[in-house]
Design an enzyme around this catalytic site. Sequence first.
Site, PDB file in Angstrom:
ATOM      1  N   ASP A 411       0.862  -1.178   0.000  1.00 41.20           N
ATOM      2  CA  ASP A 411       0.000   0.000   0.000  1.00 41.20           C
ATOM      3  C   ASP A 411       0.900   1.230   0.000  1.00 41.20           C
ATOM      4  O   ASP A 411       1.619   1.475   0.974  1.00 41.20           O
ATOM      5  CB  ASP A 411      -0.908  -0.035   1.232  1.00 41.20           C
ATOM      6  CG  ASP A 411      -1.942   1.086   1.246  1.00 41.20           C
ATOM      7  OD1 ASP A 411      -1.755   2.080   0.509  1.00 41.20           O
ATOM      8  OD2 ASP A 411      -2.920   0.979   2.013  1.00 41.20           O
ATOM      9  N   HIS A 412       0.855   2.002  -1.064  1.00 39.87           N
ATOM     10  CA  HIS A 412       1.765   3.141  -1.199  1.00 39.87           C
ATOM     11  C   HIS A 412       1.459   4.237  -0.179  1.00 39.87           C
ATOM     12  O   HIS A 412       2.255   5.176  -0.008  1.00 39.87           O
ATOM     13  CB  HIS A 412       1.693   3.712  -2.623  1.00 39.87           C
ATOM     14  CG  HIS A 412       3.037   3.952  -3.233  1.00 39.87           C
ATOM     15  ND1 HIS A 412       4.054   4.582  -2.555  1.00 39.87           N
ATOM     16  CD2 HIS A 412       3.539   3.636  -4.454  1.00 39.87           C
ATOM     17  CE1 HIS A 412       5.125   4.664  -3.339  1.00 39.87           C
ATOM     18  NE2 HIS A 412       4.843   4.076  -4.498  1.00 39.87           N
TER      19      HIS A 412
END
Length: 441
Positions: A411-412
């Site tokens: 998850d950036h």
Amino acid sequence: MPVVREFRLPDLGEGLTGAEVVRWMVEVGEVIAVDQPVVEVETAKAVVEVPCPYGGVVTARYGEVGEEIAVGAPLVTVAVAPAAGSGPEDAAGPGSAAAPAAASGSAEVERPLVGFGVAEPGRGGRRRRVGAPASASAVVAAGAVAVRAPVVPAGPAVVPVISPLVRRLAREQGVDLAALTGSGPDGLIMRADVERAVAAKVAAPAPAGPAGQDGVVPLRGLRKAVAEKLSRSHREIPAATCWVDADATELMALRRQLNATPGPKVSVLALLARICTVALARFPELNSSVTGDGSGIVRHSAVHLGFAAQGERGLVVPVVRDAQNRSTGQLGEELGRLTEAARSGALTPAELTGGTFTLNNYGVFGVDGSTPILNHPEAAMLGVGRIVAKPWVHQGELAVREVTQLSFTFDHRVCDGGTAGGFLRFVADCVEQPGMLLRQL
């Protein structure tokens, strides 16, 4: 006189909204005890038996096998004997004294269980399934039902099938179990009987139908839950993936060395799980999840390691609790136990929820790489491809080595590419030089 109690489908945990009837465990007219299981249902998490909190005579069942019942909807009604010494009017025969009792019994039916709200005033009677034993309820209202001598209405013959998996297979393939002759003990219908019936249907010429007509397979049970969760993950999480090839020759040699000694065998998955726990201790920001409203990041102190496993109900993700506190051997034992439970369909909802990080060994399917969808709300997933012999430059010379591809999806929002790349590089180094793990002990 008996009072009719209505038992509704309870919330089986994790916010489930309904369940599919797999197998009824009681018949109408049967006397049951308090907390006796009455039905086996399949939720989005597991197949579970549902016990009834009332003891008495079953007067009605709601829902056929294969039908989905919403949480809070009626499951069964039970005629419960009144408490001893409730009053002399209980012994009165039919007449003016029985009418109030019948009205009271009717009111009890409409009163829901605690936790499912209050019945709306002015509404009509409860929903009745077509063909439901209305005569049993009518007799109760008239004060003529006794727990010791229930009225048993005529019903369909009981199909000799024990396994819910056999029932599910027959339902999915459109096989009428009542038309089969079982090959098991006492005519019990086995999985092989259903498979033979399916093969016979395939061999038979299909009737001509409208050209170009497509079929629609409804999303139900586990498949529906998976679809909803993956869609939400893809919609809400800005995921990115990076990957690297790693020389797993030394890791495989270490496994062979460990398994040469007496004791439980160590799997490749257990070694990879141990590497994950060490890597997450080094990069704790990846053992996290974003809050539901997106306003913050939850850092998890414990590593609850999920891993993908193929079972009778499809692909599931069992969870190893507190993986960071387990040795490689203990991880192997728990992974083996959960894998066996997944294959047999015996996983509980608690064993399928609460993960903080997922290890996906898709190499067992014979593929090298993947860009998976994250297991919402987790922030990261490590993927491992098949380990195969490939030409590889080792110590300046070309050699045949055991090579695998590692992929890391994250998850950036919880980290930048530098953190994700550092995590994956550390994992690859541990795969190539497993002795590095000694530094972390």
